[in-house]
Design an enzyme around this catalytic site. Structure first.
Site, PDB file in Angstrom:
ATOM      1  N   TYR A 169      13.662  20.225  43.780  1.00 42.21           N
ATOM      2  CA  TYR A 169      14.187  19.269  42.797  1.00 42.21           C
ATOM      3  C   TYR A 169      14.582  17.955  43.464  1.00 42.21           C
ATOM      4  O   TYR A 169      15.273  17.949  44.490  1.00 42.21           O
ATOM      5  CB  TYR A 169      15.418  19.849  42.099  1.00 42.21           C
ATOM      6  CG  TYR A 169      15.098  20.978  41.142  1.00 42.21           C
ATOM      7  CD1 TYR A 169      14.336  20.744  39.998  1.00 42.21           C
ATOM      8  CD2 TYR A 169      15.553  22.273  41.390  1.00 42.21           C
ATOM      9  CE1 TYR A 169      14.042  21.783  39.115  1.00 42.21           C
ATOM     10  CE2 TYR A 169      15.268  23.301  40.517  1.00 42.21           C
ATOM     11  CZ  TYR A 169      14.508  23.051  39.380  1.00 42.21           C
ATOM     12  OH  TYR A 169      14.217  24.067  38.522  1.00 42.21           O
ATOM     13  N   ARG A 220      53.428  28.754  48.323  1.00 39.90           N
ATOM     14  CA  ARG A 220      52.670  29.413  47.266  1.00 39.90           C
ATOM     15  C   ARG A 220      53.602  30.448  46.634  1.00 39.90           C
ATOM     16  O   ARG A 220      54.582  30.071  46.016  1.00 39.90           O
ATOM     17  CB  ARG A 220      51.371  29.997  47.859  1.00 39.90           C
ATOM     18  CG  ARG A 220      50.280  30.238  46.855  1.00 39.90           C
ATOM     19  CD  ARG A 220      48.967  30.638  47.515  1.00 39.90           C
ATOM     20  NE  ARG A 220      49.038  31.892  48.261  1.00 39.90           N
ATOM     21  CZ  ARG A 220      48.013  32.453  48.903  1.00 39.90           C
ATOM     22  NH1 ARG A 220      46.832  31.877  48.883  1.00 39.90           N
ATOM     23  NH2 ARG A 220      48.162  33.581  49.558  1.00 39.90           N
ATOM     24  N   LYS A 253      40.703  42.693  48.421  1.00 37.68           N
ATOM     25  CA  LYS A 253      40.599  41.962  47.149  1.00 37.68           C
ATOM     26  C   LYS A 253      39.228  41.310  47.007  1.00 37.68           C
ATOM     27  O   LYS A 253      38.454  41.259  47.964  1.00 37.68           O
ATOM     28  CB  LYS A 253      41.727  40.941  47.039  1.00 37.68           C
ATOM     29  CG  LYS A 253      41.754  39.891  48.105  1.00 37.68           C
ATOM     30  CD  LYS A 253      43.132  39.230  48.147  1.00 37.68           C
ATOM     31  CE  LYS A 253      43.234  38.255  49.272  1.00 37.68           C
ATOM     32  NZ  LYS A 253      43.376  36.884  48.903  1.00 37.68           N
ATOM     33  N   MET A 293      17.986  27.991  41.661  1.00 41.75           N
ATOM     34  CA  MET A 293      18.753  29.150  41.213  1.00 41.75           C
ATOM     35  C   MET A 293      18.282  30.443  41.893  1.00 41.75           C
ATOM     36  O   MET A 293      19.089  31.280  42.300  1.00 41.75           O
ATOM     37  CB  MET A 293      18.645  29.299  39.694  1.00 41.75           C
ATOM     38  CG  MET A 293      19.553  30.374  39.120  1.00 41.75           C
ATOM     39  SD  MET A 293      19.339  30.601  37.361  1.00 41.75           S
ATOM     40  CE  MET A 293      20.106  29.142  36.720  1.00 41.75           C
TER      41      MET A 293
END
Ligand SMILES: Cc1ncc(COP(=O)(O)O)c(C=O)c1O
Length: 334
Positions: A223, A101, A5, A271
């Site tokens: 930053y 769950r 998955k 980023m």
């Protein structure tokens, strides 16, 4: 049953599925969108959808493509009873033995099994449960869950319980189908640094050094100037950031590997870039490959520094990260 998955835990669904094709009996994914590409690629394996169908209108897709459905809610049984299908669907009845769950309670599971067995839309019925604490050494939860599962399953040969942690640490849970995920990718389900020595990381995340320069003492880096140079020092910029999935919360000191030396991340991750302290690196040059995780440092170790787990680091790698596949050692051979 290989758990593929979330794009094979970020490693790439189809390359991983093809690589494992001759070595596993089934694939496990979480939804139809993950299952269809496997069939479209011509893979004929059993494919188990771990959350079953999300809505009744998906049931014909399961029948058409021979997907196995995990059944965890009464409405799913009703939907199967009402469906008109060209052929039956193999199902796994999920029992909530303590995870809290998905799944029927151990008390409700026998009746659910009986209903499914009476349903002509259901082919082979198997049993499944999932452990909450199998990564823990000193916990009775896994034994308790296993006992509850054992008390409810009524077929000896059709049960699956073990994730990676249980596969490695709890042989008594193996039963008929183990469901390893993270260990297939060579990452440990256990807390680092103990980890699991026998696992070799499948993924090496790397990016180039794109800038090398000296900054004077007192100069901030990145930053907010989270890091301030304690002395005049060489600072490198690596072309990877949170836009690629490298964790933005990685603290100062998170290790990276450059030219066989360990360097420390400094300043906030941007980023597209992150900065590293090059004082410990011999002759760093633009173009050098920087290893963010792989054999060393391990993804699990980076994850721990960032307050997460290697699973999340792998899954959050973005499509911008080019996946390059190279066959590594298998059973000691190259
Ligand atoms: C139902 C189920 N089985 C097996 C696995 C595989 O777990 P792991 O990656 O810890 O081996 C998962 C993963 O979350 C899961 O949800």
């Amino acid at each position: 049953m290989a758990v593929l998955k979330a794009n094979a835990y970020g490693h790439g669904l189809l390359p991983v599925a093809h690589e494992l094709a001759g070595r596993v009996d089934a694939y496990a994914v979480s939804c139809v969108e993950e299952a269809l590409p496997l069939r479209q690629a011509g893979l004929d394996h059993r494919i188990v959808l771990l959350e079953g169908f999300f809505q009744a209108n998906e049931i014909p897709v399961f029948a058409a493509h021979r997907f196995d459905a995990v059944i965890h809610q009464p409405w799913q049984i009703e939907a199967l009873e009402q469906a008109e299908l060209p052929g039956p669907i193999d199902c796994w009845l999920k029992v909530d033995t303590g995870m809290g769950r998905l799944g029927f309670t151990p008390e409700d599971a026998p009746a659910a099994a009986q209903r499914l067995r009476r349903c002509s839309q259901v082919g082979v019925l198997r049993w499944m449960t999932h452990f909450s604490d199998a990564d823990q050494v000193n916990s009775s939860q896994t034994e308790d869950q296993l006992a509850r599962f054992g008390a409810v399953i009524d077929t000896g040969d059709r049960a699956s319980a073990a994730n990676s942690a249980a596969t490695l640490r709890w042989p008594s849970t193996h039963q008929d189908w183990v469901r390893p995920g993270i260990m297939l990718y060579g990452s440990s389900p256990f807390a680092e640094p103990a980890g699991h020595a026998a696992l070799a990381p499948v993924m090496q995340l790397e990016a180039p050094l794109i800038s090398v320069k000296w900054l004077p003492a007192g100069h901030g880096v990145g930053y907010g100037g989270r890091f301030v140079c304690p002395e005049a020092m060489p600072v490198g910029v690596v072309a990877i950031g949170y836009g690629d999935g490298y964790p933005r919360h990685a603290p100062n000191g998170t290790p990276v590997r450059i030219n066989g030396s360990t360097a420390a991340l400094i300043g906030k991750v941007s980023m597209d870039m992150l900065c590293v302290d090059l004082r410990a690196v011999t002759q760093p040059r633009v173009g050098d490959r920087v290893i963010l995780w792989g054999d060393h440092p391990k993804a699990g170790a980076i994850a721990e520094r960032c307050g997460t787990i290697s699973y999340e680091l792998f899954c959050q790698l973005t499509p911008r990260v080019q996946r390059i596949y190279r066959r590594g050692p298998v059973n000691g051979e190259i």
